[in-house]
Design an enzyme around this catalytic site. Structure first.
Site, PDB file in Angstrom:
ATOM      1  N   GLU A  26       0.837  -1.204   0.000  1.00  0.00           N
ATOM      2  CA  GLU A  26       0.000   0.000   0.000  1.00  0.00           C
ATOM      3  C   GLU A  26       0.871   1.254   0.000  1.00  0.00           C
ATOM      4  O   GLU A  26       1.913   1.293   0.655  1.00  0.00           O
ATOM      5  CB  GLU A  26      -0.885  -0.020   1.245  1.00  0.00           C
ATOM      6  CG  GLU A  26      -1.812   1.161   1.395  1.00  0.00           C
ATOM      7  CD  GLU A  26      -2.530   1.132   2.742  1.00  0.00           C
ATOM      8  OE1 GLU A  26      -3.736   1.396   2.758  1.00  0.00           O
ATOM      9  OE2 GLU A  26      -1.873   0.858   3.774  1.00  0.00           O
ATOM     10  N   HIS A  28       2.452   4.701   0.929  1.00  0.00           N
ATOM     11  CA  HIS A  28       2.697   5.400   2.191  1.00  0.00           C
ATOM     12  C   HIS A  28       3.386   6.730   1.919  1.00  0.00           C
ATOM     13  O   HIS A  28       4.376   7.096   2.574  1.00  0.00           O
ATOM     14  CB  HIS A  28       3.530   4.532   3.137  1.00  0.00           C
ATOM     15  CG  HIS A  28       2.715   3.516   3.873  1.00  0.00           C
ATOM     16  ND1 HIS A  28       2.247   2.364   3.269  1.00  0.00           N
ATOM     17  CD2 HIS A  28       2.249   3.484   5.149  1.00  0.00           C
ATOM     18  CE1 HIS A  28       1.541   1.666   4.147  1.00  0.00           C
ATOM     19  NE2 HIS A  28       1.525   2.316   5.285  1.00  0.00           N
ATOM     20  N   ASP A  37       3.606  -1.775   5.614  1.00  0.00           N
ATOM     21  CA  ASP A  37       2.661  -2.548   6.418  1.00  0.00           C
ATOM     22  C   ASP A  37       3.041  -4.009   6.581  1.00  0.00           C
ATOM     23  O   ASP A  37       2.436  -4.704   7.414  1.00  0.00           O
ATOM     24  CB  ASP A  37       1.257  -2.456   5.817  1.00  0.00           C
ATOM     25  CG  ASP A  37       0.593  -1.122   6.096  1.00  0.00           C
ATOM     26  OD1 ASP A  37       1.172  -0.310   6.843  1.00  0.00           O
ATOM     27  OD2 ASP A  37      -0.515  -0.883   5.566  1.00  0.00           O
ATOM     28  N   HIS A 112      -1.803  -3.672   9.139  1.00  0.00           N
ATOM     29  CA  HIS A 112      -2.644  -2.954   8.168  1.00  0.00           C
ATOM     30  C   HIS A 112      -4.042  -2.815   8.753  1.00  0.00           C
ATOM     31  O   HIS A 112      -4.698  -3.821   9.076  1.00  0.00           O
ATOM     32  CB  HIS A 112      -2.668  -3.734   6.852  1.00  0.00           C
ATOM     33  CG  HIS A 112      -3.532  -3.154   5.783  1.00  0.00           C
ATOM     34  ND1 HIS A 112      -3.329  -1.901   5.258  1.00  0.00           N
ATOM     35  CD2 HIS A 112      -4.597  -3.675   5.104  1.00  0.00           C
ATOM     36  CE1 HIS A 112      -4.233  -1.671   4.309  1.00  0.00           C
ATOM     37  NE2 HIS A 112      -5.009  -2.720   4.208  1.00  0.00           N
ATOM     38  N   GLU A 114      -7.047  -2.274   7.796  1.00  0.00           N
ATOM     39  CA  GLU A 114      -8.225  -2.940   7.240  1.00  0.00           C
ATOM     40  C   GLU A 114      -8.211  -4.462   7.400  1.00  0.00           C
ATOM     41  O   GLU A 114      -9.202  -5.126   7.090  1.00  0.00           O
ATOM     42  CB  GLU A 114      -8.366  -2.587   5.747  1.00  0.00           C
ATOM     43  CG  GLU A 114      -8.755  -1.150   5.478  1.00  0.00           C
ATOM     44  CD  GLU A 114      -7.575  -0.180   5.450  1.00  0.00           C
ATOM     45  OE1 GLU A 114      -7.770   0.974   5.032  1.00  0.00           O
ATOM     46  OE2 GLU A 114      -6.459  -0.575   5.859  1.00  0.00           O
ATOM     47  N   HIS A 167      -1.925   7.345   9.153  1.00  0.00           N
ATOM     48  CA  HIS A 167      -1.347   6.605   8.029  1.00  0.00           C
ATOM     49  C   HIS A 167      -0.171   7.381   7.431  1.00  0.00           C
ATOM     50  O   HIS A 167      -0.303   8.555   7.080  1.00  0.00           O
ATOM     51  CB  HIS A 167      -2.415   6.385   6.949  1.00  0.00           C
ATOM     52  CG  HIS A 167      -1.892   5.674   5.747  1.00  0.00           C
ATOM     53  ND1 HIS A 167      -1.685   4.313   5.731  1.00  0.00           N
ATOM     54  CD2 HIS A 167      -1.527   6.120   4.523  1.00  0.00           C
ATOM     55  CE1 HIS A 167      -1.227   3.955   4.556  1.00  0.00           C
ATOM     56  NE2 HIS A 167      -1.103   5.038   3.800  1.00  0.00           N
ATOM     57  N   GLU A 172       4.479   5.454  11.867  1.00  0.00           N
ATOM     58  CA  GLU A 172       4.970   4.595  10.786  1.00  0.00           C
ATOM     59  C   GLU A 172       6.296   5.111  10.232  1.00  0.00           C
ATOM     60  O   GLU A 172       7.198   4.322   9.932  1.00  0.00           O
ATOM     61  CB  GLU A 172       3.925   4.475   9.671  1.00  0.00           C
ATOM     62  CG  GLU A 172       2.760   3.586  10.052  1.00  0.00           C
ATOM     63  CD  GLU A 172       1.850   3.258   8.888  1.00  0.00           C
ATOM     64  OE1 GLU A 172       1.434   2.094   8.783  1.00  0.00           O
ATOM     65  OE2 GLU A 172       1.547   4.173   8.083  1.00  0.00           O
TER      66      GLU A 172
END
Length: 247
Positions: A26, A28, A37, A112, A114, A167, A172
């Site tokens: 994904e 970033h 992730d 992650h 989701e 995010h 992160e």
């Protein structure tokens, strides 16, 4: 696990925790790679496994579909996802083989946002079919102590925005600067956020509800030292949980 022979694995699998890192591919933002992730849960799993004599299974690299409000969604090139049902079925299959081989203590470490419900549903369905194993499900952000979280964000303009808005933000970025600094494009780290953050969900997502960069918060504040402190805190919490639940 992937570097062990089957005989070496067979000698240990019934006795020790088996970690399954679950991530995603994904975006970033411009400063971090798309493997954030799955790098983060893999690194956490390896560090924790060293302390509890565990085994780390191969990481699941594709996660449940990225959503605009917590990852930018498929509007960003490179974000490559699977449907929640696909992830759930893969996890169920993996659990089935692990338990067939004798795994009794299984830790799903998630990186992650989701992925949380597909992981839970996969385990629920496995339990309904009958199981002897015990499972721990952990997302790294849930393990971070509130006191350290508040300490990190107290000097950041805007404070703590909630995890779905973090995010590619402070933590992160900090974790990647700590775990894999060679992958961080330091000249491209930016602070950003969407022009509008509604309390409800709209699909398709209006363009102004997703930041142009893919960064949702203040990435420049995510230092390697912050990453180190988060790693120590989260790892200690997970070790304690494993020692308690698998006693």
């Amino acid at each position: 696990m992937s570097e062990m022979t089957w005989k070496e694995y067979d000698q240990r699998v019934e006795r020790v925790p088996v970690f399954i890192p679950v991530g995603s591919t994904e975006q970033h933002g411009p400063g971090l790679p798309m493997n954030v992730d799955f790098v983060i849960p893999t690194e956490f799993s390896e560090r924790t496994a060293e302390r509890v004599d565990g085994i780390v299974a191969p990481t699941i690299h594709y996660g449940a579909k990225s959503q605009p409000g917590s990852g930018g969604g498929s509007e960003f090139v490179g974000t490559t996802s699977v449907h929640g049902g696909t992830l759930r079925r893969q996890i169920q299959d993996v659990i089935g083989d692990l338990e067939r081989d004798g795994a009794m203590k299984i830790v799903f470490f998630n990186g992650h946002y989701e992925n949380e419900y597909p992981i839970r549903e996969a385990i629920d369905r496995h339990i309904e079919d009958g199981t002897r194993a015990t499972f721990i499900i952990a997302s790294w952000w849930d393990l971070l102590s509130p006191s350290l979280r508040d300490e990190i964000f107290e000097e950041i303009p805007g404070g703590f925005p909630g995890w779905e808005k973090e995010h590619a933000g402070v933590i992160e970025t900090a974790l990647m600067r700590h775990f894999r600094p060679e992958l961080v494009r330091e000249d491209e780290i930016v602070d950003d956020e969407a022009d509008r953050t509604p309390s409800h969900i709209v699909k398709p997502a209006p363009r102004e509800t997703v930041s142009d960069s893919g960064v949702f918060y203040r990435a420049t504040y995510g230092t390697a030292d912050v990453g180190r402190r988060v790693v120590d805190d989260v790892t200690d919490t997970l070790v304690s949980a494993i020692e308690k639940e698998f006693a």
